[in-house]
Design an enzyme around this catalytic site. Structure first.
Site, PDB file in Angstrom:
ATOM      1  N   ARG A  83       0.780  -1.262  -0.048  1.00 15.41           N
ATOM      2  CA  ARG A  83      -0.049   0.063   0.132  1.00 15.41           C
ATOM      3  C   ARG A  83       0.865   1.148   0.101  1.00 15.41           C
ATOM      4  O   ARG A  83       1.986   1.106   0.571  1.00 15.41           O
ATOM      5  CB  ARG A  83      -0.849   0.164   1.148  1.00 15.41           C
ATOM      6  CG  ARG A  83      -1.998  -0.898   1.247  1.00 15.41           C
ATOM      7  CD  ARG A  83      -2.959  -0.619   2.316  1.00 15.41           C
ATOM      8  NE  ARG A  83      -2.361  -1.533   3.527  1.00 15.41           N
ATOM      9  CZ  ARG A  83      -1.863  -0.236   4.688  1.00 15.41           C
ATOM     10  NH1 ARG A  83      -1.916   1.093   4.359  1.00 15.41           N
ATOM     11  NH2 ARG A  83      -1.602  -0.925   5.582  1.00 15.41           N
ATOM     12  N   TYR A 112      -0.914  -3.563  -6.959  1.00 15.38           N
ATOM     13  CA  TYR A 112      -0.851  -4.177  -5.597  1.00 15.38           C
ATOM     14  C   TYR A 112      -2.292  -4.293  -4.916  1.00 15.38           C
ATOM     15  O   TYR A 112      -2.780  -3.553  -4.870  1.00 15.38           O
ATOM     16  CB  TYR A 112       0.144  -3.497  -4.882  1.00 15.38           C
ATOM     17  CG  TYR A 112      -0.010  -3.997  -3.336  1.00 15.38           C
ATOM     18  CD1 TYR A 112       0.480  -5.162  -2.818  1.00 15.38           C
ATOM     19  CD2 TYR A 112      -0.653  -3.404  -2.356  1.00 15.38           C
ATOM     20  CE1 TYR A 112       0.412  -5.786  -1.687  1.00 15.38           C
ATOM     21  CE2 TYR A 112      -0.744  -3.930  -1.234  1.00 15.38           C
ATOM     22  CZ  TYR A 112      -0.392  -5.190  -0.835  1.00 15.38           C
ATOM     23  OH  TYR A 112      -0.338  -5.666   0.560  1.00 15.38           O
ATOM     24  N   LYS A 172      -9.724  -2.071   1.411  1.00 14.61           N
ATOM     25  CA  LYS A 172      -9.178  -0.848   2.313  1.00 14.61           C
ATOM     26  C   LYS A 172     -10.037   0.274   1.829  1.00 14.61           C
ATOM     27  O   LYS A 172     -10.330   1.284   2.418  1.00 14.61           O
ATOM     28  CB  LYS A 172      -7.747  -0.628   2.152  1.00 14.61           C
ATOM     29  CG  LYS A 172      -6.810  -1.916   2.817  1.00 14.61           C
ATOM     30  CD  LYS A 172      -6.962  -2.393   4.192  1.00 14.61           C
ATOM     31  CE  LYS A 172      -6.168  -3.296   4.551  1.00 14.61           C
ATOM     32  NZ  LYS A 172      -6.759  -3.854   6.109  1.00 14.61           N
ATOM     33  N   HIS A 179     -11.129  -1.793  11.472  1.00 17.38           N
ATOM     34  CA  HIS A 179      -9.971  -2.705  10.974  1.00 17.38           C
ATOM     35  C   HIS A 179      -9.759  -3.849  12.138  1.00 17.38           C
ATOM     36  O   HIS A 179      -8.890  -3.899  12.742  1.00 17.38           O
ATOM     37  CB  HIS A 179      -8.673  -1.758  10.809  1.00 17.38           C
ATOM     38  CG  HIS A 179      -7.654  -2.699  10.253  1.00 17.38           C
ATOM     39  ND1 HIS A 179      -6.351  -2.147  10.235  1.00 17.38           N
ATOM     40  CD2 HIS A 179      -7.484  -3.675   9.357  1.00 17.38           C
ATOM     41  CE1 HIS A 179      -5.450  -2.820   9.471  1.00 17.38           C
ATOM     42  NE2 HIS A 179      -6.173  -3.768   9.051  1.00 17.38           N
ATOM     43  N   SER A 225      -0.965  -3.611  11.403  1.00 17.59           N
ATOM     44  CA  SER A 225      -0.129  -5.041  10.452  1.00 17.59           C
ATOM     45  C   SER A 225       0.869  -5.576  11.245  1.00 17.59           C
ATOM     46  O   SER A 225       1.615  -5.019  12.320  1.00 17.59           O
ATOM     47  CB  SER A 225       0.404  -4.158   9.275  1.00 17.59           C
ATOM     48  OG  SER A 225      -0.453  -3.590   8.801  1.00 17.59           O
ATOM     49  N   CYS A 244       0.752  -7.763  13.616  1.00 13.32           N
ATOM     50  CA  CYS A 244       0.741  -8.022  14.869  1.00 13.32           C
ATOM     51  C   CYS A 244      -0.168  -9.206  15.281  1.00 13.32           C
ATOM     52  O   CYS A 244      -0.512  -9.616  16.336  1.00 13.32           O
ATOM     53  CB  CYS A 244       0.119  -6.795  15.889  1.00 13.32           C
ATOM     54  SG  CYS A 244       1.053  -5.330  15.961  1.00 13.32           S
ATOM     55  N   ASP A 304      -9.886  -9.283   8.998  1.00  9.04           N
ATOM     56  CA  ASP A 304      -9.312  -8.076   8.705  1.00  9.04           C
ATOM     57  C   ASP A 304     -10.233  -6.663   8.876  1.00  9.04           C
ATOM     58  O   ASP A 304      -9.970  -5.622   9.372  1.00  9.04           O
ATOM     59  CB  ASP A 304      -8.771  -8.039   7.294  1.00  9.04           C
ATOM     60  CG  ASP A 304      -7.916  -6.746   7.190  1.00  9.04           C
ATOM     61  OD1 ASP A 304      -7.193  -6.380   7.834  1.00  9.04           O
ATOM     62  OD2 ASP A 304      -8.131  -6.100   6.024  1.00  9.04           O
ATOM     63  N   ARG A 354       1.880 -12.194  -0.870  1.00  8.65           N
ATOM     64  CA  ARG A 354       0.424 -12.444  -0.002  1.00  8.65           C
ATOM     65  C   ARG A 354      -0.336 -13.613  -0.896  1.00  8.65           C
ATOM     66  O   ARG A 354       0.132 -14.043  -1.909  1.00  8.65           O
ATOM     67  CB  ARG A 354      -0.434 -11.275  -0.520  1.00  8.65           C
ATOM     68  CG  ARG A 354       0.002  -9.913   0.038  1.00  8.65           C
ATOM     69  CD  ARG A 354      -0.589  -9.856   1.509  1.00  8.65           C
ATOM     70  NE  ARG A 354      -0.363  -8.638   2.209  1.00  8.65           N
ATOM     71  CZ  ARG A 354      -0.850  -7.684   2.975  1.00  8.65           C
ATOM     72  NH1 ARG A 354      -1.904  -8.442   3.459  1.00  8.65           N
ATOM     73  NH2 ARG A 354      -0.387  -6.947   3.529  1.00  8.65           N
TER      74      ARG A 354
END
Ligand code: OXD
Ligand code: MN
Length: 591
Positions: free
Chosen positions: A69, A197, A206, A226, A248, A250, A277, A376
């Site tokens: 991103r 991407y 997102k 989120h 992110s 975590c 997510d 990914r």
């Protein structure tokens, strides 16, 4: 297809602007998908993987300059700059339409334009919202088909309504200098250009489900967050749901698909994944909060995913999935990445598309990696072995608890509970994550990431805090709010808490607190467990260690307060009074 005038107009305007050679509607027809897969394999955009080992799976490589991103090139384009707030990049809508419109002009010449009608949430549910994404990328078409519900059924459900999010995407020339991810919340519109991407181009995720939806939620009285959603089933068969927000890296996907420790499995505990997510959350008729996962797939980080760390995620990718920027094992025509629990392939191609020598791998040197660190997988939720049977429930699941978390070497205890809703909003608003050099114990830079939404709030963050406070007034049966930190380290920089499946031990305490089944200790920041109430049976740690994990050090928190004040200062008068009060109260308790 459709007679919907607003849809036809949007398609025609996009066609006139981008000037494709032809226009193809994605109706959900499997034969068309297969034609597109075949075409993408012919042009090299995708590689078909071993049909026996990974049925209907494909490998894709992005451009080398297009792997994540781009927060610096992501814009909120609303009329007044102040409405975007100090955290977002802002551009005036007229300027953005003009400037980015120039880039879209003729960008699809010689290409096909695909029209993707998709639903975020189960088609036809009151909770759901519809988008139309227009794109010149087959990768986007095939990935959107995994990540969302796509096709004629969506157009039928839309009928002649103009209430849909207009998303326009073109790869254009993948030029970094002309890459823009622009959101026009006042127009229900997203423009994304010069990227391929996922996070920038799968516009349902997102861009729509967080940035546009957070703005819609503010105006319509609901929340786009989120957050993962999971259900914990106890031995009596009762299932309680938790939504959790983490920045992110975590472990959100890991927590969402957690496998209970053996001791808990034997007792009959199970964990069910609703989402990993994004959560859309509303107040139900019963005054509780109800959450859906608007997505239909997982867009997960590949490296580190293996049969030990997250078997459910790995198993989700074994069919009908697309891998991006991972290692291609030529001997087996399968995929591999760093942290996979099988030996690195000998005859392989790295994410850059070059011959890769696994023996040269050096953790400190990214140029030796086989898979990109942000490589990914895009996998359908139905593949997930622990998918909740409530995943398609039109009204979602009722939340018992909301959990915030970050990566903090010292500051935050393993878990603490906020005193009340507004204290919980305060806890979310001060969320932060550290970059830690774990080996030396050095504390890195703290990035404030309120509710893990820093990159995803489609309006002024201060107004977003105010929205959380307003929501609290409407929820008569409130979930409890907690903060967790799996990442506390000892003086040598080693993680103290085992994490992964053992995090269920903390969730158990959280759910017990929600039902007033267990006491807690009051501290300046909220309630922490009595050490003996965290079940450590079968673990290699003692109650003393748990005690240490639960300490709240006043001096560290006084320093933390300075950071919070600095962060809050940028919101000026727009910061809700309630949060200023919570900060003052914290300061007093620390003195
Ligand atoms: C993210 C993601 O970047 O989920 O947060 O991809
Ligand atoms: Mn995310």
């Amino acid at each position: 297809m459709t007679n919907n005038k607003a849809v036809l107009e949007f398609v025609e305007q996009s066609r006139a602007l981008c000037q494709p050679d032809n226009v193809v509607w994605i109706t959900g027809d499997e034969a068309l998908y297969q034609k597109l897969r075949d075409e993408a394999c012919k042009t090299g955009e995708m590689i078909k993987l071993n049909e026996e080992l990974l049925p209907n799976c494909y490998l894709h490589r992005s451009a080398l300059n297009d792997v994540a991103r781009v927060e610096g090139r992501t814009f909120i384009c609303c009329t007044n700059k102040e409405d975007a707030g100090p955290i977002n990049n802002w551009m005036a809508p007229s300027e953005a339409y003009q400037k980015i419109g120039e880039i879209f002009k003729g960008s699809m010449k010689g290409r096909t334009m695909y029209v993707i009608p998709y639903s975020m949430g189960a088609v036809g549910s009151e909770f759901s919202k519809i988008g139309i994404e227009i794109t010149d990328s087959i990768y986007v078409v095939l990935s959107m088909n995994i990540m969302t519900r796509v096709g004629q059924k969506v157009l039928d459900s839309l009928g002649d309504s103009a209430d849909f999010v207009r998303g326009l995407h073109s790869k254009a020339e993948l030029d970094e200098e002309k890459r823009y991810i622009a959101h026009f919340p006042e127009d229900n519109t997203i423009w994304s250009v010069n990227s391929g991407y996922g996070g920038n181009v799968l516009l349902g995720k997102k861009c729509f489900a967080l940035r546009i939806a957070s703005y819609l939620g503010k105006n319509e009285g609901w929340m786009a967050e989120h957050m993962l959603i999971l259900g914990v089933q106890n031995p009596k068969g009762e299932i309680k749901y938790i939504a959790a927000a983490f920045p992110s890296a975590c472990g959100k996907t890991n927590l969402a698909m957690l496998i209970p420790p053996e001791l808990y499995r034997k007792k009959g505990y199970k964990v069910w994944c609703v989402g990993d997510d994004i959560a859309w959350i509303r107040v139900g008729a019963d005054g509780r909060l109800w959450a859906i996962n608007p997505e239909n797939g997982f867009f997960g980080v590949a490296p580190g995913t293996n049969m030990k760390s997250n078997p459910n995620a790995l198993l989700s990718t074994r069919k009908n999935s697309i891998f991006t920027n991972v290692v291609h094992d030529l001997d087996t025509n399968t995929v591999w990445w760093e942290g996979m629990d099988t030996p690195a392939p000998q005859n392989a191609i790295n994410w850059r598309g070059e011959k890769w020598d696994a023996s040269k791998y050096n953790k400190a040197d990214k140029s030796t990696y086989g898979a990109h660190p942000n490589s990914r997988f895009t996998a359908p939720t139905v593949n997930c072995p622990c998918l909740s049977d409530q995943f398609e429930a039109p009204n979602g699941v009722p939340l018992s608890a909301i959990v915030f978390g970050g990566r903090r070497a010292k500051t935050a205890p393993l878990v603490y509970q906020a005193r009340d809703w507004n204290s919980g909003v305060f806890v979310g608003s001060i969320m932060a994550s550290e970059t830690t050099a774990a080996a030396t114990g050095a504390v890195g830079v703290v990035r404030r990431d309120p509710m893990a939404m820093r990159p995803f709030v489609g309006y002024n963050m201060a107004d977003y805090f105010a929205h959380w406070i307003e929501m609290g007034e409407k929820i008569t049966n409130k979930p409890q709010i907690f903060n967790v930190n799996w990442f506390r380290t000892d003086d040598e920089g080693h993680f103290i808490w085992p994490g992964f499946g053992d995090n269920l031990r903390v969730l158990e305490w959280i759910l017990d607190r929600c039902e007033n089944k267990v006491d807690a200790k009051e501290t300046p920041i909220g309630f922490v467990p009595n050490a003996q109430d965290i079940n450590i049976e079968g673990l290699d740690i003692t109650t003393d260690v748990v005690e240490e994990l639960l300490t709240v050090d006043k001096e560290t928190w006084k320093e933390e307060v300075n950071g919070i004040e600095e962060f809050y200062a940028q919101f000026g008068d727009r910061l809700p009074e309630e949060l200023k009060v919570k900060l003052e109260e914290l300061k007093q308790r620390l003195n």
